[in-house]
Design an enzyme around this catalytic site. Structure first.
Site, PDB file in Angstrom:
ATOM      1  N   ASP A  83       0.856  -1.192   0.000  1.00 52.44           N
ATOM      2  CA  ASP A  83       0.000   0.000   0.000  1.00 52.44           C
ATOM      3  C   ASP A  83       0.896   1.248   0.000  1.00 52.44           C
ATOM      4  OD1 ASP A  83      -2.417   1.372   0.151  1.00 52.44           O
ATOM      5  OD2 ASP A  83      -2.539   1.277   2.334  1.00 52.44           O
ATOM      6  N   HIS A  84       0.631   2.172  -0.877  1.00 58.08           N
ATOM      7  CA  HIS A  84       1.338   3.464  -0.922  1.00 58.08           C
ATOM      8  C   HIS A  84       2.863   3.361  -0.941  1.00 58.08           C
ATOM      9  CE1 HIS A  84      -2.183   5.975  -0.698  1.00 58.08           C
ATOM     10  NE2 HIS A  84      -2.669   5.181   0.223  1.00 58.08           N
ATOM     11  N   ASP A 105       2.602   5.053  -5.313  1.00 60.36           N
ATOM     12  CA  ASP A 105       1.862   6.302  -5.124  1.00 60.36           C
ATOM     13  C   ASP A 105       2.762   7.466  -5.517  1.00 60.36           C
ATOM     14  OD1 ASP A 105       0.496   8.514  -4.426  1.00 60.36           O
ATOM     15  OD2 ASP A 105       0.252   8.023  -2.305  1.00 60.36           O
ATOM     16  N   GLU A 142      -1.659   6.143  -8.650  1.00 61.12           N
ATOM     17  CA  GLU A 142      -2.619   7.107  -8.080  1.00 61.12           C
ATOM     18  C   GLU A 142      -2.507   8.435  -8.812  1.00 61.12           C
ATOM     19  OE1 GLU A 142      -3.206   7.398  -3.834  1.00 61.12           O
ATOM     20  OE2 GLU A 142      -3.342   9.592  -3.912  1.00 61.12           O
ATOM     21  N   GLY A 190      -7.898   7.722   7.474  1.00 57.29           N
ATOM     22  CA  GLY A 190      -8.098   7.977   8.898  1.00 57.29           C
ATOM     23  C   GLY A 190      -9.559   8.109   9.287  1.00 57.29           C
ATOM     24  N   GLY A 224      -9.262   5.344   1.374  1.00 56.36           N
ATOM     25  CA  GLY A 224      -9.979   6.072   2.431  1.00 56.36           C
ATOM     26  C   GLY A 224     -11.431   5.659   2.523  1.00 56.36           C
ATOM     27  N   SER A 225     -11.685   4.348   2.395  1.00 53.89           N
ATOM     28  CA  SER A 225     -13.082   3.896   2.273  1.00 53.89           C
ATOM     29  C   SER A 225     -13.667   3.320   3.555  1.00 53.89           C
ATOM     30  CB  SER A 225     -13.186   2.856   1.156  1.00 53.89           C
ATOM     31  OG  SER A 225     -12.958   3.488  -0.078  1.00 53.89           O
ATOM     32  N   SER A 226     -13.081   3.636   4.675  1.00 52.92           N
ATOM     33  CA  SER A 226     -13.723   3.198   5.919  1.00 52.92           C
ATOM     34  C   SER A 226     -15.015   3.980   6.119  1.00 52.92           C
ATOM     35  CB  SER A 226     -12.792   3.418   7.114  1.00 52.92           C
ATOM     36  OG  SER A 226     -11.897   2.329   7.216  1.00 52.92           O
ATOM     37  N   THR A 269      -9.084   1.901   8.743  1.00 54.11           N
ATOM     38  CA  THR A 269      -9.562   2.543   9.970  1.00 54.11           C
ATOM     39  C   THR A 269     -10.676   1.763  10.664  1.00 54.11           C
ATOM     40  OG1 THR A 269      -8.899   4.715   9.168  1.00 54.11           O
ATOM     41  CG2 THR A 269     -10.632   4.678  10.837  1.00 54.11           C
TER      42      THR A 269
HETATM   43  P1  13P Z   1      -9.236   4.259   5.720  1.00 57.36           P
HETATM   44  O1  13P Z   1      -8.400   5.090   6.643  1.00 57.36           O
HETATM   45  O2  13P Z   1     -10.497   4.946   5.328  1.00 57.36           O
HETATM   46  O3  13P Z   1      -9.506   2.899   6.266  1.00 57.36           O
HETATM   47  O4  13P Z   1      -8.419   4.064   4.369  1.00 57.36           O
HETATM   48  C1  13P Z   1      -7.421   3.082   4.249  1.00 57.36           C
HETATM   49  C2  13P Z   1      -6.675   3.216   2.970  1.00 57.36           C
HETATM   50  O5  13P Z   1      -7.084   3.863   2.031  1.00 57.36           O
HETATM   51  C3  13P Z   1      -5.393   2.501   2.882  1.00 57.36           C
HETATM   52  O6  13P Z   1      -4.679   2.845   1.733  1.00 57.36           O
END
Ligand code: 13P
Length: 349
Positions: A83-84, A105, A142, A190, A224-226, A269
């Site tokens: 990731d990233h 990224d 990205e 987050g 960021g899909s939490s 998150t």
């Molecule tokens: P959240 O912080 O919304 O869970 O996002 C996690 C994420 O996008 C990891 O790359």
């Protein structure tokens, strides 16, 4: 089953019209929670580790835990994803370790904080694509910049500061040949994404749909899909936590995304919240306890519940047995002979 490339997982998800959750891990219990949720729901799995996770756990520990998962659940396709990644070297080190998929990224410079230029992003992403595809490993790029900071990585600020430009998304996909594309539509990493339930002014689903129309065959990735569920916030605060009121991305919006080309959905998150709430509860109610298993077991179970729920909501449940894993070596052949072309199909405007 060998580790699977996210390219194969996402191609299959596109055929089936579903999304695949990509869950971040740092330790054994999180991997166990994901694998039990996958078994419970019969789901293919993307497990991902950030640079922070790799530093926390050490590469060899983390990677061998994934290999253990692969041995213990041979019926479940597992992709191990970086990731990233912040630089060519970070991606290269993950590929050499055996990751089946990496994210470069390049939206940020190598410091993981400063937004990069379009040209810089294209150059470093293309470099990673060439190296990765020669070894059968899939690459996520990205374009646009996510908001917030995760594990020290991120430009900070609002998710609306650098949303993706659809023309740039098309050009980026064409120039780099990425297998999947993360776009910025107002989300951020987050817990603190939105100050109220998000509407179209802050969560740009219309932009996502516009990008999908231009790149109908490109697998889109929602970071960021939490959903930051209220009940998980409440458990933390009930047992001594101090979370401020906040909103995440509603599951219905993610499902709308999945109907419009989103194939990979990043969630970290929500699992952190579930784990922390469960641990707080045990320590609050039974302060005499000191065996870590007394709170790690409920923590793991709480994460499993969230992951299983997301797997069902994203539609990947029931799909673990749909296909046999293509080895990374065979994926490399596919990139070479053009059968895994990453030339995006671009729709006229
Ligand atoms: P959240 O912080 O919304 O869970 O996002 C996690 C994420 O996008 C990891 O790359």
């Amino acid at each position: 089953m060998p580790l699977v490339s996210t390219r194969q997982l996402l191609d299959e998800a596109a055929k089936g019209g579903y999304g695949v959750g990509a869950f971040n891990v740092n330790d054994m219990e999180q991997i166990q929670a994901i694998m039990e949720a996958a078994k419970e729901t019969n789901s293919p799995v993307i497990i991902q580790a950030s640079r922070g996770a790799r530093a926390f756990a050490q590469d060899n520990y983390l990677f061998h835990l994934i290999l253990a998962a692969n041995e213990l659940y041979p019926e479940i396709p597992i992709a191990m994803h970086l990731d990233h990644g912040n630089s060519f070297e970070t991606c290269k080190s993950a590929i050499e370790l055996g990751y089946s998929s990496v994210m470069m990224d390049g939206s940020l410079k190598a410091d993981g904080k400063t937004p990069a230029t379009f040209e810089e992003n294209v150059a470093v992403t293309k470099q990673v694509v060439d190296f990765a595809h020669a070894r059968g490993v899939a690459v996520e790029g990205e374009i646009g910049v996510l908001g917030g900071i995760e594990d020290g990585h991120g430009a900070g600020g609002s998710g609306l500061d650098h949303v993706t430009d659809p023309d740039q998304a098309v050009e980026f996909a064409e120039l780099t040949g990425v297998d999947s594309l993360a776009i910025a539509i107002g989300t951020s990493h987050g817990a603190y994404k939105f100050t109220k339930k998000p509407d179209g002014s802050v969560l740009k689903m219309d932009l996502l749909i516009a990008i999908h129309k231009r790149l109908p065959k490109t697998h889109l990735v929602m970071h960021g899909s939490s959903s930051v569920p209220k009940d998980l916030q409440d458990i933390i605060n009930q047992y001594g936590g101090k979370l401020k009121e906040t909103w995440g991305v509603p599951v219905e919006e993610i499902q709308l995304g999945i109907r419009n080309g989103v194939r990979k959905v990043n969630v970290d998150t929500d699992n952190r919240l579930a784990i922390t709430g469960a641990i707080r509860k045990v320590l609050w109610e039974t302060p005499e306890k000191f065996d870590p298993r007394d709170y790690m077991k409920p923590a793991r179970a709480a994460m499993q519940k969230v992951v299983a729920q997301r797997m069902t909501q994203f539609g990947q449940a029931g799909h673990a047995g749909d296909y046999k894993a293509i080895s990374i070596a065979d994926m490399a052949k596919g990139y070479k002979d053009g059968s895994l072309s990453t030339k995006p199909l671009v729709a006229a405007r």
